[in-house]
Scaffold this active site. Structure first.
Site, PDB file in Angstrom:
ATOM      1  CD  GLU A  85      -2.999  -0.880   0.157  1.00 45.79           C
ATOM      2  OE1 GLU A  85      -3.260   0.287  -0.219  1.00 45.79           O
ATOM      3  OE2 GLU A  85      -3.548  -1.886  -0.324  1.00 45.79           O
ATOM      4  CB  THR A 133       9.941   4.821   0.566  1.00 47.45           C
ATOM      5  OG1 THR A 133       9.752   6.232   0.529  1.00 47.45           O
ATOM      6  CG2 THR A 133       9.482   4.335   1.938  1.00 47.45           C
ATOM      7  CG  ASP A 134      12.541   9.559  -0.036  1.00 46.00           C
ATOM      8  OD1 ASP A 134      11.369   9.163   0.134  1.00 46.00           O
ATOM      9  OD2 ASP A 134      12.825  10.550  -0.742  1.00 46.00           O
ATOM     10  CD  GLU A 135       6.855   9.143   2.070  1.00 48.16           C
ATOM     11  OE1 GLU A 135       6.146   9.017   3.075  1.00 48.16           O
ATOM     12  OE2 GLU A 135       6.421   9.537   0.973  1.00 48.16           O
ATOM     13  CE1 TYR A 159       4.347   3.421   1.470  1.00 49.94           C
ATOM     14  CE2 TYR A 159       5.442   5.523   1.819  1.00 49.94           C
ATOM     15  CZ  TYR A 159       5.338   4.324   1.138  1.00 49.94           C
ATOM     16  OH  TYR A 159       6.240   4.011   0.135  1.00 49.94           O
ATOM     17  CE  LYS A 163       8.002   0.329   1.373  1.00 51.23           C
ATOM     18  NZ  LYS A 163       7.792  -0.797   0.409  1.00 51.23           N
ATOM     19  CG  ASN A 189       9.945   6.217  -8.504  1.00 50.27           C
ATOM     20  OD1 ASN A 189      10.160   5.176  -9.085  1.00 50.27           O
ATOM     21  ND2 ASN A 189      10.701   6.621  -7.496  1.00 50.27           N
ATOM     22  N   PRO A 214      -5.331  20.759  -5.937  1.00 52.89           N
ATOM     23  CG  PRO A 214      -5.985  18.735  -4.974  1.00 52.89           C
ATOM     24  CD  PRO A 214      -5.748  19.402  -6.287  1.00 52.89           C
TER      25      PRO A 214
HETATM   26  P1  NAD Z   1       1.386   1.195  -6.321  1.00 56.81           P
HETATM   27  O1  NAD Z   1       0.429   1.503  -5.228  1.00 56.81           O
HETATM   28  O2  NAD Z   1       1.249   1.881  -7.630  1.00 56.81           O
HETATM   29  O3  NAD Z   1       1.365  -0.373  -6.644  1.00 56.81           O
HETATM   30  C1  NAD Z   1       1.326  -1.347  -5.627  1.00 56.81           C
HETATM   31  C2  NAD Z   1       1.063  -2.696  -6.282  1.00 56.81           C
HETATM   32  O4  NAD Z   1       1.088  -3.702  -5.247  1.00 56.81           O
HETATM   33  C3  NAD Z   1      -0.310  -2.791  -6.961  1.00 56.81           C
HETATM   34  O5  NAD Z   1      -0.190  -3.434  -8.211  1.00 56.81           O
HETATM   35  C4  NAD Z   1      -1.124  -3.644  -5.994  1.00 56.81           C
HETATM   36  O6  NAD Z   1      -2.145  -4.398  -6.636  1.00 56.81           O
HETATM   37  C5  NAD Z   1      -0.053  -4.547  -5.405  1.00 56.81           C
HETATM   38  N1  NAD Z   1      -0.424  -5.079  -4.088  1.00 56.81           N
HETATM   39  C6  NAD Z   1      -0.890  -4.374  -3.022  1.00 56.81           C
HETATM   40  N2  NAD Z   1      -1.148  -5.220  -1.996  1.00 56.81           N
HETATM   41  C7  NAD Z   1      -0.809  -6.472  -2.418  1.00 56.81           C
HETATM   42  C8  NAD Z   1      -0.821  -7.756  -1.800  1.00 56.81           C
HETATM   43  N3  NAD Z   1      -1.240  -7.921  -0.549  1.00 56.81           N
HETATM   44  N4  NAD Z   1      -0.397  -8.821  -2.516  1.00 56.81           N
HETATM   45  C9  NAD Z   1       0.046  -8.669  -3.802  1.00 56.81           C
HETATM   46  N5  NAD Z   1       0.056  -7.467  -4.436  1.00 56.81           N
HETATM   47  C10 NAD Z   1      -0.350  -6.385  -3.751  1.00 56.81           C
HETATM   48  O7  NAD Z   1       2.837   1.424  -5.705  1.00 56.81           O
HETATM   49  P2  NAD Z   1       4.141   2.037  -6.377  1.00 56.81           P
HETATM   50  O8  NAD Z   1       4.076   3.508  -6.325  1.00 56.81           O
HETATM   51  O9  NAD Z   1       4.382   1.349  -7.664  1.00 56.81           O
HETATM   52  O10 NAD Z   1       5.244   1.584  -5.316  1.00 56.81           O
HETATM   53  C11 NAD Z   1       5.857   0.299  -5.411  1.00 56.81           C
HETATM   54  C12 NAD Z   1       6.842   0.130  -4.276  1.00 56.81           C
HETATM   55  O11 NAD Z   1       7.835   1.145  -4.338  1.00 56.81           O
HETATM   56  C13 NAD Z   1       6.218   0.240  -2.889  1.00 56.81           C
HETATM   57  O12 NAD Z   1       6.813  -0.712  -2.058  1.00 56.81           O
HETATM   58  C14 NAD Z   1       6.560   1.654  -2.437  1.00 56.81           C
HETATM   59  O13 NAD Z   1       6.655   1.721  -1.034  1.00 56.81           O
HETATM   60  C15 NAD Z   1       7.908   1.846  -3.100  1.00 56.81           C
HETATM   61  N6  NAD Z   1       8.281   3.233  -3.441  1.00 56.81           N
HETATM   62  C16 NAD Z   1       7.410   4.018  -4.144  1.00 56.81           C
HETATM   63  C17 NAD Z   1       7.806   5.303  -4.532  1.00 56.81           C
HETATM   64  C18 NAD Z   1       6.906   6.205  -5.343  1.00 56.81           C
HETATM   65  O14 NAD Z   1       7.256   7.355  -5.593  1.00 56.81           O
HETATM   66  N7  NAD Z   1       5.756   5.756  -5.810  1.00 56.81           N
HETATM   67  C19 NAD Z   1       9.079   5.768  -4.170  1.00 56.81           C
HETATM   68  C20 NAD Z   1       9.919   4.941  -3.437  1.00 56.81           C
HETATM   69  C21 NAD Z   1       9.520   3.666  -3.094  1.00 56.81           C
HETATM   70  O1  DAU Z   2       9.294   9.711  -1.245  1.00 55.15           O
HETATM   71  C1  DAU Z   2       8.853   8.485  -1.768  1.00 55.15           C
HETATM   72  C2  DAU Z   2       7.356   8.386  -1.612  1.00 55.15           C
HETATM   73  O2  DAU Z   2       6.785   9.261  -2.582  1.00 55.15           O
HETATM   74  C3  DAU Z   2       6.832   6.972  -1.782  1.00 55.15           C
HETATM   75  O3  DAU Z   2       7.346   6.168  -0.757  1.00 55.15           O
HETATM   76  C4  DAU Z   2       5.303   6.962  -1.741  1.00 55.15           C
HETATM   77  O4  DAU Z   2       4.823   5.646  -2.003  1.00 55.15           O
HETATM   78  C5  DAU Z   2       4.783   7.901  -2.819  1.00 55.15           C
HETATM   79  O5  DAU Z   2       3.377   7.957  -2.795  1.00 55.15           O
HETATM   80  C6  DAU Z   2       5.374   9.296  -2.628  1.00 55.15           C
HETATM   81  O6  DAU Z   2       4.858   9.886  -1.413  1.00 55.15           O
HETATM   82  P1  DAU Z   2       4.438  11.436  -1.331  1.00 55.15           P
HETATM   83  O7  DAU Z   2       3.502  11.612  -0.220  1.00 55.15           O
HETATM   84  O8  DAU Z   2       5.639  12.306  -1.377  1.00 55.15           O
HETATM   85  O9  DAU Z   2       3.691  11.574  -2.778  1.00 55.15           O
HETATM   86  P2  DAU Z   2       2.339  12.322  -3.215  1.00 55.15           P
HETATM   87  O10 DAU Z   2       2.305  12.296  -4.710  1.00 55.15           O
HETATM   88  O11 DAU Z   2       1.171  11.810  -2.474  1.00 55.15           O
HETATM   89  O12 DAU Z   2       2.598  13.819  -2.738  1.00 55.15           O
HETATM   90  C7  DAU Z   2       3.719  14.554  -3.191  1.00 55.15           C
HETATM   91  C8  DAU Z   2       3.710  15.878  -2.441  1.00 55.15           C
HETATM   92  O13 DAU Z   2       2.588  16.643  -2.889  1.00 55.15           O
HETATM   93  C9  DAU Z   2       3.548  15.722  -0.937  1.00 55.15           C
HETATM   94  O14 DAU Z   2       4.305  16.733  -0.275  1.00 55.15           O
HETATM   95  C10 DAU Z   2       2.059  15.973  -0.714  1.00 55.15           C
HETATM   96  C11 DAU Z   2       1.699  16.970  -1.800  1.00 55.15           C
HETATM   97  N1  DAU Z   2       0.316  16.871  -2.319  1.00 55.15           N
HETATM   98  C12 DAU Z   2      -0.158  15.651  -2.692  1.00 55.15           C
HETATM   99  C13 DAU Z   2      -1.443  15.506  -3.170  1.00 55.15           C
HETATM  100  C14 DAU Z   2      -1.977  14.148  -3.554  1.00 55.15           C
HETATM  101  C15 DAU Z   2      -0.449  18.018  -2.444  1.00 55.15           C
HETATM  102  O15 DAU Z   2      -0.014  19.135  -2.125  1.00 55.15           O
HETATM  103  N2  DAU Z   2      -1.740  17.880  -2.911  1.00 55.15           N
HETATM  104  C16 DAU Z   2      -2.269  16.673  -3.260  1.00 55.15           C
HETATM  105  O16 DAU Z   2      -3.465  16.611  -3.666  1.00 55.15           O
END
Ligand code: NAD
Ligand code: DAU
Length: 366
Positions: A85, A133-135, A159, A163, A189, A214
């Protein structure tokens, strides 16, 4: 030739990773295990479903027996763990799923991996790569140095806490049982197949619907943005060249305040509508973009609770040890991303269904 089991391969980064891997490692086989939650999308894999080296299995990572079976049936060498998630806002309103998938799901994978790779006859070289993640490092002030792999963990949201917990379990399975693990901690990303609840695709799709953009709080929160294929490339280097038991930071060295990212996307959308008059017919609702004024939709809303102020990644270790450097510049990456959403209307319309609209209404009410 290797066989990879990719968990969460139907999500944003997982799907991009699958496309990257099949293109760059044509001899390898890729098996995706994904539960297809709201964030999982087979359409993101449609161009590879008939690839001879690709297999999709639907299943939950929390089902350890199922994972064990797939590790054996497909003779998997390398497990790349993306499934999670991933949306911070959803973790604030509903943390249960995050504890379940991110902590218990990772534990379930580790148990299965230990059973197959360590407890029986050791026939295969193995690797468990955990995508984090960096979070997990918490938040920085404007003047703090960027996160290194030695920065103490200080997660602030459900979250990031889930992680962080999974990262610790992965580490413990290496130290205690000798599982060959690596972990990568990556920054934000962006790119194709990004689910529209996240900032950049949310802004693009809201402009196309002439809906408010927003901005949480004062919009001065900083994120370090990386084009998604560069994340896949970084993971590739960690899997193939990284030292077992180590963490590697992956980042873009590309910090932006949220408000500036949003203004950049607005300007790119306006430029697209100027250059391609057919977009006005394709997206009749996008009236601010028609008038070259998408930024007029920017709306400041109440802040995210516990909102981390700044993330910044120091990827010196990954550069020094693995030679990692992102290949995509932010200018080209963000332009490609905007174009991808304009050209892939079917993809994003299909995921913005009733449940997505309910989520948006609830998240942004008031
Ligand atoms: P996403 O939410 O787009 O995709 C998550 C995927 O995992 C989905 O396909 C979902 O169906 C699957 N999934 C969820 N629960 C599951 C379960 N119980 N069993 C099997 N599959 C399941 O996520 P994302 O943005 O692609 O992130 C992927 C990974 O990278 C995560 O671990 C996230 O913490 C990490 N990450 C994301 C970012 C970012 O910017 N999005 C940055 C750094 C790290
Ligand atoms: O840093 C890596 C993380 O980046 C990943 O681990 C997470 O899975 C990924 O979702 C992402 O987290 P963020 O919270 O940084 O991403 P998000 O796109 O939700 O938000 C980016 C920034 O923008 C954050 O400071 C919140 C802000 N934001 C987000 C939304 C959705 C807004 O200001 N308005 C918005 O409606």
């Amino acid at each position: 030739m290797k066989t990879l089991l990719v968990t969460g391969g139907a999500g944003f980064i997982g799907a991009n990773f699958v496309h990257y891997w099949l293109a760059t490692h044509p001899q390898d086989k890729v098996v995706v295990l994904d539960a297809l939650t709201y964030a999982g999308n087979m359409a993101s894999l449609s161009s590879v479903v008939n690839h001879p080296h690709f297999t999709f299995v639907k299943g939950d990572i929390c089902d350890s027996a199922l994972v064990e079976k797939y590790l054996r049936d497909y003779s998997v060498h390398t497990l790349v763990h993306f499934a999670a998630e991933s949306h911070v806002d959803r973790s604030i309103t509903g943390p249960d799923a995050f504890i379940e998938t991110n902590i218990l799901g990772t534990y379930s994978l580790l148990k299965a991996a230990k059973k197959v790779w360590l407890d029986g006859p050791k026939t295969l070289e193995h690797r468990f790569h955990h995508v984090s993640t960096d979070e997990v490092y918490g938040t920085l002030s404007a003047t703090d140095p960027a996160f290194t792999e030695d920065t103490a963990y200080a997660p602030n949201s459900p979250y990031s806490a889930s992680k962080a917990s999974s990262d610790h379990l992965v580490r413990a399975y290496h130290h205690t049982y000798g599982l060959n693990v690596t972990t990568s901690n990556c920054s934000n990303n962006y790119g194709p197949y990004h689910f529209p609840e996240k900032l950049i695709p949310l802004v693009i799709t809201h402009i196309l619907h002439n809906k408010p953009l927003p901005i949480y709080g004062d919009g001065q929160q900083i994120r370090d943005w990386l084009y998604v294929t560069d994340h896949a490339y970084g993971i590739d280097l960690v899997i193939n060249k990284g030292r077992v038991g180590e963490n590697y930071n992956i980042g873009g060295n590309n910090e932006w305040a949220n408000i500036d990212i949003v203004k950049t996307v607005c300007a790119l959308m306006d430029a697209q509508f100027n250059q391609h008059p057919t977009l006005k017919t394709q997206f009749p609702e996008a009236s601010a973009a028609h008038k070259n004024d998408s930024a007029s939709l920017i709306t400041y809303v109440k802040d995210r609770p516990g909102h981390d102020r700044r993330y910044a990644i120091d990827a010196t270790k990954t550069f020094n040890e693995l030679g990692y450097q992102p290949k995509e510049s932010f200018e080209t990456g963000i332009a490609k991303t905007v174009e991808w959403y304009l050209q892939n209307e079917d993809w994003w319309r299909a995921v913005m269904d009733g449940s997505y609209q309910n989520y948006i209404d609830e998240q942004y009410k008031g």
